[in-house]
Design a protein around this motif. Structure first.
Motif, short mmCIF file in Angstrom:
data_model
loop_
_atom_site.label_atom_id
_atom_site.label_comp_id
_atom_site.label_asym_id
_atom_site.label_seq_id
_atom_site.Cartn_x
_atom_site.Cartn_y
_atom_site.Cartn_z
N ALA A 1 49.69 36.06 42.31
CA ALA A 1 49.04 37.14 43.06
C ALA A 1 48.30 38.03 42.07
N MET A 2 47.00 38.24 42.32
CA MET A 2 46.16 38.98 41.38
C MET A 2 45.22 39.90 42.13
N THR A 3 44.56 40.78 41.38
CA THR A 3 43.49 41.63 41.90
C THR A 3 42.25 41.38 41.05
N ASN A 4 41.12 41.17 41.70
CA ASN A 4 39.88 40.91 40.97
C ASN A 4 39.36 42.22 40.38
N SER A 5 39.71 42.47 39.13
CA SER A 5 39.28 43.69 38.44
C SER A 5 38.18 43.41 37.43
N THR A 6 37.43 42.33 37.61
CA THR A 6 36.44 41.91 36.61
C THR A 6 35.13 42.67 36.71
N GLY A 7 34.86 43.32 37.84
CA GLY A 7 33.57 43.99 38.01
C GLY A 7 32.52 43.09 38.63
N GLN A 8 32.86 41.83 38.88
CA GLN A 8 31.95 40.92 39.57
C GLN A 8 32.77 40.01 40.47
N PRO A 9 32.16 39.48 41.54
CA PRO A 9 32.93 38.66 42.46
C PRO A 9 33.23 37.28 41.88
N PHE A 10 34.25 36.63 42.45
CA PHE A 10 34.49 35.22 42.19
C PHE A 10 33.87 34.45 43.35
N LEU A 11 33.05 33.46 43.02
CA LEU A 11 32.38 32.68 44.05
C LEU A 11 33.26 31.53 44.51
N PRO A 12 33.06 31.05 45.73
CA PRO A 12 33.83 29.89 46.19
C PRO A 12 33.59 28.70 45.28
N GLY A 13 34.67 27.99 44.97
CA GLY A 13 34.52 26.83 44.09
C GLY A 13 35.86 26.25 43.69
N LYS A 14 35.78 25.20 42.89
CA LYS A 14 36.98 24.54 42.40
C LYS A 14 37.59 25.33 41.24
N VAL A 15 38.92 25.27 41.16
CA VAL A 15 39.65 25.96 40.10
C VAL A 15 40.54 24.95 39.39
N ALA A 16 40.33 24.78 38.10
CA ALA A 16 41.20 23.92 37.29
C ALA A 16 42.39 24.76 36.80
N ARG A 17 43.61 24.27 37.06
CA ARG A 17 44.82 25.03 36.74
C ARG A 17 45.45 24.51 35.44
N TYR A 18 45.75 25.44 34.55
CA TYR A 18 46.41 25.10 33.29
C TYR A 18 47.63 26.02 33.12
N GLN A 19 48.70 25.45 32.58
CA GLN A 19 49.87 26.25 32.21
C GLN A 19 50.35 25.78 30.85
N ASP A 20 50.38 26.72 29.90
CA ASP A 20 50.74 26.41 28.52
C ASP A 20 49.87 25.28 27.97
N GLY A 21 48.59 25.28 28.36
CA GLY A 21 47.64 24.27 27.87
C GLY A 21 47.69 22.96 28.59
N THR A 22 48.63 22.79 29.53
CA THR A 22 48.75 21.53 30.27
C THR A 22 47.96 21.61 31.57
N PHE A 23 47.13 20.61 31.81
CA PHE A 23 46.33 20.58 33.04
C PHE A 23 47.24 20.20 34.21
N LEU A 24 47.27 21.05 35.23
CA LEU A 24 48.15 20.85 36.38
C LEU A 24 47.43 20.28 37.59
N GLY A 25 46.10 20.30 37.59
CA GLY A 25 45.35 19.81 38.73
C GLY A 25 44.32 20.81 39.20
N MET A 26 43.74 20.55 40.37
CA MET A 26 42.67 21.38 40.91
C MET A 26 43.12 22.07 42.19
N THR A 27 42.59 23.25 42.41
CA THR A 27 42.69 23.93 43.70
C THR A 27 41.32 24.56 43.96
N ASP A 28 41.21 25.39 44.98
CA ASP A 28 39.92 26.03 45.24
C ASP A 28 40.15 27.45 45.75
N ILE A 29 39.08 28.24 45.68
CA ILE A 29 39.15 29.62 46.16
C ILE A 29 37.96 29.90 47.07
#
Length: 636
Positions: free
Chosen positions: A447-475
């Motif tokens: 759970a996060m808040t977009n505090s970047t000052g710009q929007p996140f556009l719809p698209g694919k998201v590559a997930r990594y944890q500790d440098g390991t690729f976990l797969g794709m999701t989307d937003i």
């Protein structure tokens, strides 16, 4: 690689000869669209004279703004502007430059005139074309001569075989009557053997020459096809007339739009088990372009804005209700100049890119064509998806613009390139959620808040944890300051189950059907540690007056929200297991199920365009209660 224009096209092999012979007077001007600032429709001879006398500018691409279906390109050049009107030329631009988008700016002096000239790279009267055609004809004649010789040898062999058959019959006859000469028989056999041997040798020699000529002929045929293609291949020249009060150096900028370009947003989410309170989010623009030009070292920007909407002063027309015979205004639509540019791109881009990008070796050039076709098919798929996404953003009144944080070369061969457009570290809270009706896998979420000052556009998201690729999701679209959650990984230590309790569930079909359902949900902690999570389920909410929901029973007791959603915040010790029950009764007319079945069959029919061509990025939506009822009935 910085794309420079020096007034001539760098072509391959004999194609170079064709293109080199094209610096000739234009066949006529290309009229710019009415209303284009600074663009006047000149006479044909005026354009021809201006083109031949123009000073060629060496330009490079300095800025590019990429949209969903095109790009706005800015080229820069330097010129020494004299005191009298002088014509300067941006040469060898692709033939699909959008005339209506051409703009020119100069840092010094005065712009007297801007003209867009377009010409074919070759014509049938060119000496270079006649040479290509003559060489091909000579090879074709040689090939035909060898094939004729092969036919003669085949006929000769057939004649020898006929003599052989006749001789055998004659020897048999002479043997029967006792009139045979050994010498005569030997001479006949020797003659036939020598003749067949000589014919076979001659035939091998001819076939060898044919094998040598065939590759030359095929290469010549391709050169002819390329040369013919140049007769349909256009290039654009922008003629700029400048004048200064006194000779002075000036920077000249040319801006125009091109088709054959698209981009899509992509993201990376990088989490760490050692820091569960923050996560890095990286955004990219994946750009694909076959515009006919390379972008090297240029400043790249990306926009979700539509380039097809007309720029007008916003004003309201009278809203007339009822039957009326008068109309306040009729708005007419015109075919955009970009339509011509798009058509030219579709017809000429492959040959243009082959001429500019292809290698001299035939094998390498064939490989280029194959790769190019694959890349442009990929571009079309991405473009269709991006146009749809960006149109949905515009409907909500949202546009976004991004700038590449690092310059990177983008070749015009259609190979996708990722450019960094955003990187930030967001505060995050890791949660575990389970919704067994949707999935029997619980999920770790962030759970996060977009505090970047710009929007996140719809698209694919590559997930990594500790440098390991976990797969794709989307937003979906995430506005500035908006809270959102992303799927991180499966919480496989939670075992989920959701089943219909058939002892307490039944379906009674009467004038109005009555369905009583009871679901048993179980959750078990398989790990060796205590775990906290949120369990979610739901009861139907009717927005149809013919459907009634009552006799709701929830254990443990909790209150559903306005959408019928249930939530339990739980904590389970190692090995612990809990059970939940959700029951309700649905009363509805039987014909509702029939209508819903027909609707589903129609939606699944191949004749339905929406089924054959599904939306590339459908928005998630809550199932209609009619569909829920149909699915529930299927369990009885």
């Amino acid at each position: 690689m910085i794309a420079e224009h020096r007034g001539s096209i760098a072509c391959l092999g004999i194609v170079m000869m064709i293109a080199a012979g094209c610096a000739r007077p234009a066949q006529g001007p290309t009229k710019a669209p009415e209303g284009a600032p600074g663009v006047a429709p000149p006479a044909a001879q005026d354009v021809a004279d201006a083109e031949s006398d123009a000073h060629a500018l060496q330009s490079k691409v300095t800025r590019v703004t990429v949209y969903s279906d095109r790009a706005r390109v800015t080229r820069q050049a330097t010129a020494q502007v004299p005191g009298e009107p002088t014509v300067f030329a941006f040469r060898s631009l692709p033939g699909w430059v959008d005339d209506g988008s051409v703009q020119v700016a100069a840092s010094a002096g005065r712009i007297v005139d801007v003209r867009v000239d377009r010409r074919f790279l070759a014509k049938a009267t060119d000496a270079s074309w006649r040479q290509v055609e003559s060489e091909h004809k000579a090879l074709a004649d040689k090939l035909a001569a060898q094939k004729d010789e092969l036919a003669v040898l085949d006929a000769q062999k057939a004649q020898i075989e006929a003599i052989k058959a006749f001789s055998l019959a004659k020897i048999t006859q002479d043997t029967l009557i006792g009139d045979i000469s050994v010498k005569s028989y030997g001479d006949v056999v020797q003659f036939i053997s020598d003749s067949l041997r000589a014919t076979a040798k001659a035939r091998r020699a001819v076939q060898s020459r044919l094998d040598e000529l065939s590759p030359e002929y095929e290469a010549s045929l391709r050169r002819v096809e390329d040369a013919k293609g140049l007769m349909d291949l256009e290039e654009t020249t922008v003629l700029v007339t400048l004048q200064a009060s006194s000779p002075t150096p000036a920077s000249v900028e040319l801006t125009y739009m091109l088709p054959g370009v698209t981009w899509e947003p992509m993201h990376e989410l990088r989490a760490s088990t050692t820091d569960a309170k923050s996560v890095e989010v990286i955004s990219f623009a994946a750009v694909t372009q076959t515009s006919g030009e390379d972008w090297g070292g240029a400043e790249l920007s990306f926009s979700t804005q539509s380039t097809t909407q007309s720029v007008r002063i916003p004003e309201l027309e009278a809203l007339t209700l009822g039957d009326t015979q008068s109309a306040t205004r009729i708005l007419t639509s015109q075919v955009s100049s970009f339509t011509r540019a798009q058509a030219a791109f579709e017809g000429q881009s492959q040959l243009w890119n082959k001429v500019h990008q292809g290698a001299s070796a035939e094998r390498a050039r064939s490989n280029f064509e194959q790769v190019y076709r694959s890349n442009i098919e990929y571009l079309q798929v991405v473009q269709g998806r991006t146009v749809s996404i960006f149109e949905s953003l515009e409907k909500r009144g949202t546009t976004a613009h991004f700038k590449a944080q690092k310059a990177q070369s983008v070749r015009g061969d259609g190979h996708p390139v990722r450019l960094l457009i955003g990187r930030s570290v967001l505060e995050s809270a890791q949660k575990t959620v389970a919704a067994p009706e949707q999935s029997l896998n619980a999920a770790h979420t962030l759970a996060m808040t977009n505090s970047t000052g710009q929007p996140f556009l719809p698209g694919k998201v590559a997930r990594y944890q500790d440098g390991t690729f976990l797969g794709m999701t989307d937003i979906d679209f995430i506005a500035k300051g908006e809270r959102f959650s992303l799927f991180l990984s499966v919480a496989d230590h939670l075992k989920l189950s959701r089943q219909l309790d058939r002892k307490l569930s039944n379906l009674v079909r009467k004038t109005r059907s009555q369905m009583q359902v009871m679901f048993i949900v179980t959750v078990e902690n398989l790990s060796s540690e205590e775990t906290s999570f949120t369990l979610a389920d739901r009861i139907p909410v009717s927005e149809n007056k013919d459907i009634h929901i009552d006799k709701v029973s929830i254990t443990p007791v909790t209150k559903p929200d306005s959408q019928g959603l249930l939530h339990w915040d739980l904590s389970l010790k190692p090995g612990a297991k809990r059970e939940f029950r959700i029951g309700y009764q649905v009363e509805y007319p039987p014909e509702l199920v029939l209508e819903t079945t027909r609707r589903r069959m129609k939606a699944a029919s191949p004749a339905n365009p929406s089924a054959a061509y599904p939306s590339p990025s459908p928005a998630p939506s809550r199932s209609k209660i009619e569909d829920q009822i149909l699915d529930l009935e299927a369990q009885f």
